[in-house]
Design an enzyme around this catalytic site. Structure first.
Site, PDB file in Angstrom:
ATOM      1  N   SER A  14       0.350   0.903  -9.934  1.00 46.45           N
ATOM      2  CA  SER A  14      -0.398   0.095 -11.152  1.00 46.45           C
ATOM      3  C   SER A  14      -1.372   0.233 -11.910  1.00 46.45           C
ATOM      4  CB  SER A  14      -1.219  -1.290  -9.913  1.00 46.45           C
ATOM      5  OG  SER A  14      -1.910  -0.402  -9.392  1.00 46.45           O
ATOM      6  N   TYR A  45      -2.176  -4.672  -7.814  1.00 44.41           N
ATOM      7  CA  TYR A  45      -1.447  -5.966  -7.736  1.00 44.41           C
ATOM      8  C   TYR A  45      -1.611  -5.771  -5.759  1.00 44.41           C
ATOM      9  CZ  TYR A  45       2.503  -4.320 -10.436  1.00 44.41           C
ATOM     10  OH  TYR A  45       3.264  -3.496 -11.927  1.00 44.41           O
ATOM     11  N   CYS A  76       4.155   3.045  -4.888  1.00 38.46           N
ATOM     12  CA  CYS A  76       3.128   1.674  -4.569  1.00 38.46           C
ATOM     13  C   CYS A  76       3.159   1.032  -4.028  1.00 38.46           C
ATOM     14  CB  CYS A  76       3.564   0.429  -5.851  1.00 38.46           C
ATOM     15  SG  CYS A  76       2.429  -0.687  -5.858  1.00 38.46           S
ATOM     16  N   THR A 186      -1.400   3.973  -2.571  1.00 34.93           N
ATOM     17  CA  THR A 186      -0.505   5.516  -2.516  1.00 34.93           C
ATOM     18  C   THR A 186      -2.191   5.895  -3.671  1.00 34.93           C
ATOM     19  OG1 THR A 186      -0.636   4.937  -4.633  1.00 34.93           O
ATOM     20  CG2 THR A 186       1.561   5.616  -2.982  1.00 34.93           C
ATOM     21  N   HIS A 187      -3.209   4.594  -4.498  1.00 37.65           N
ATOM     22  CA  HIS A 187      -4.601   5.641  -4.515  1.00 37.65           C
ATOM     23  C   HIS A 187      -5.523   6.488  -3.378  1.00 37.65           C
ATOM     24  CE1 HIS A 187      -3.293   2.202  -8.195  1.00 37.65           C
ATOM     25  NE2 HIS A 187      -4.556   2.014  -8.351  1.00 37.65           N
TER      26      HIS A 187
HETATM   27  N1  DGL Z   1      -1.195   1.430  -5.453  1.00 37.88           N
HETATM   28  C1  DGL Z   1      -0.785   0.789  -5.096  1.00 37.88           C
HETATM   29  C2  DGL Z   1      -0.028   0.364  -3.810  1.00 37.88           C
HETATM   30  O1  DGL Z   1       0.121   1.706  -3.277  1.00 37.88           O
HETATM   31  C3  DGL Z   1      -0.924  -0.297  -6.083  1.00 37.88           C
HETATM   32  C4  DGL Z   1      -2.742  -0.628  -5.460  1.00 37.88           C
HETATM   33  C5  DGL Z   1      -3.106  -1.889  -6.750  1.00 37.88           C
HETATM   34  O2  DGL Z   1      -2.723  -1.796  -8.096  1.00 37.88           O
HETATM   35  O3  DGL Z   1      -3.496  -2.645  -5.878  1.00 37.88           O
HETATM   36  O4  DGL Z   1      -0.045  -0.492  -2.890  1.00 37.88           O
END
Ligand code: DGL
Length: 281
Positions: A14, A45, A76, A186-187
């Site tokens: 995202s 997301y 993600c 992943t963030h």
């Molecule tokens: N980085 C993504 C994940 O691993 C999406 C985070 C998001 O947009 O809320 O879920």
């Protein structure tokens, strides 16, 4: 080398979270060319419904197909948890998600496993299912952390408020004496400096990004898709404002990416909703 080996690997998220996977690709598979797509117009997301995520993922994969990718890594967790199984058979290239590689790595480290993730990933129970399929005796606690992604995208990593929020999210997991913590979004790896401060050194930290790239290498070799030549420069695309992404991502990439915008159908903006912290047993 044939044309397919030469084709790029598609990576999407995202926003800037997938850069944690991109960095692993640079380290482990430096000869591969990459196309990175960030769906910044529809971020985050993590509080979307399953049907929305499925629709977004399909749109991205159709676009990736038009870019002639040889493989896609869903960088993600939310997409991997909610859409991977459904879309895998709909496309002609291999599609890898982060959950299984992360779960496999975690069970090698511990039996009392905490997962911090988006609310959607936590609700899906995908990590618990993947972990307990490998080790039915492992105990898993999942926490949805709705505030992290907006804070990271706004580059508020070192804001004292972010540390306060992180403490609040991990406290219920620490109260259960976890021995292992998975970055289930992943963030969150971008918050590593904070987690190192607030977690006891006895807790193993698992970043699925590293393990999905190991899995990608195996798959590429198995399918005869592994590239041996020097990579082309990574191409970056976003669905939202192309000016914001380079500003935030430079610190993790070590260079300022050139970003193009691409519009996928039916782009809707979302509000960054706050949700209650909920521990899912
Ligand atoms: N980085 C993504 C994940 O691993 C999406 C985070 C998001 O947009 O809320 O879920």
């Amino acid at each position: 080398m044939n044309n397919v080996q030469n084709s790029p690997i598609g990576v999407f998220d995202s926003g800037v979270g997938g850069l944690t996977v991109l960095r692993e690709l640079y380290q482990q598979l430096p000869q591969e060319s990459i196309i990175y797509f960030a769906d910044t117009a529809r971020l985050p997301y993590g509080n979307r419904s399953e049907s929305e995520i499925l629709r977004f993922v399909r749109e991205i994969l159709v676009w990736m197909n038009q870019q002639n990718v040889k493989m896609v890594i869903m960088a993600c967790n939310t997409s991997s948890a909610l859409a991977l199984e459904t879309v895998r058979s709909e496309f002609n290239f291999p599609i890898l998600g982060v959950i299984l590689p992360g779960a496999r790595a975690a069970v090698q480290q511990g039996q009392r496993i905490g997962v911090i993730s988006t609310p959607a990933t936590a609700k899906s129970g995908a990590y618990r299912q993947a972990i307990q399929e490998i080790n039915p005796d492992a105990q898993v606690w999942q926490i949805g952390c709705p505030e992290f992604v907006p804070l990271i995208e706004q580059n508020r990593i070192y804001d004292p408020y972010t540390k306060q929020v992180a403490l609040q999210y991990v406290s219920p997991l620490l109260a259960r004496n976890i021995d292992t913590l998975i970055y289930g979004c992943t963030h969150y790896r971008h918050l590593a400096p904070i987690f190192r401060e607030i977690l006891p050194s006895t807790v193993n930290l698992i970043d699925p990004a590293s393990f999905v790239v190991q899995a990608a290498e195996k798959e590429l070799k198995l399918m005869g898709l592994y590239r041996n030549y020097t990579a082309q420069a990574t191409r970056f695309y976003v669905s939202g404002c192309p000016k914001t992404f380079p500003k935030v991502s430079q610190q993790w990439l070590g260079y300022c990416p050139v970003v193009e915008s691409v519009s996928l159908p039916k782009i809707m903006r979302s509000s960054w909703a706050r949700e209650e912290t909920e521990i899912l047993e």
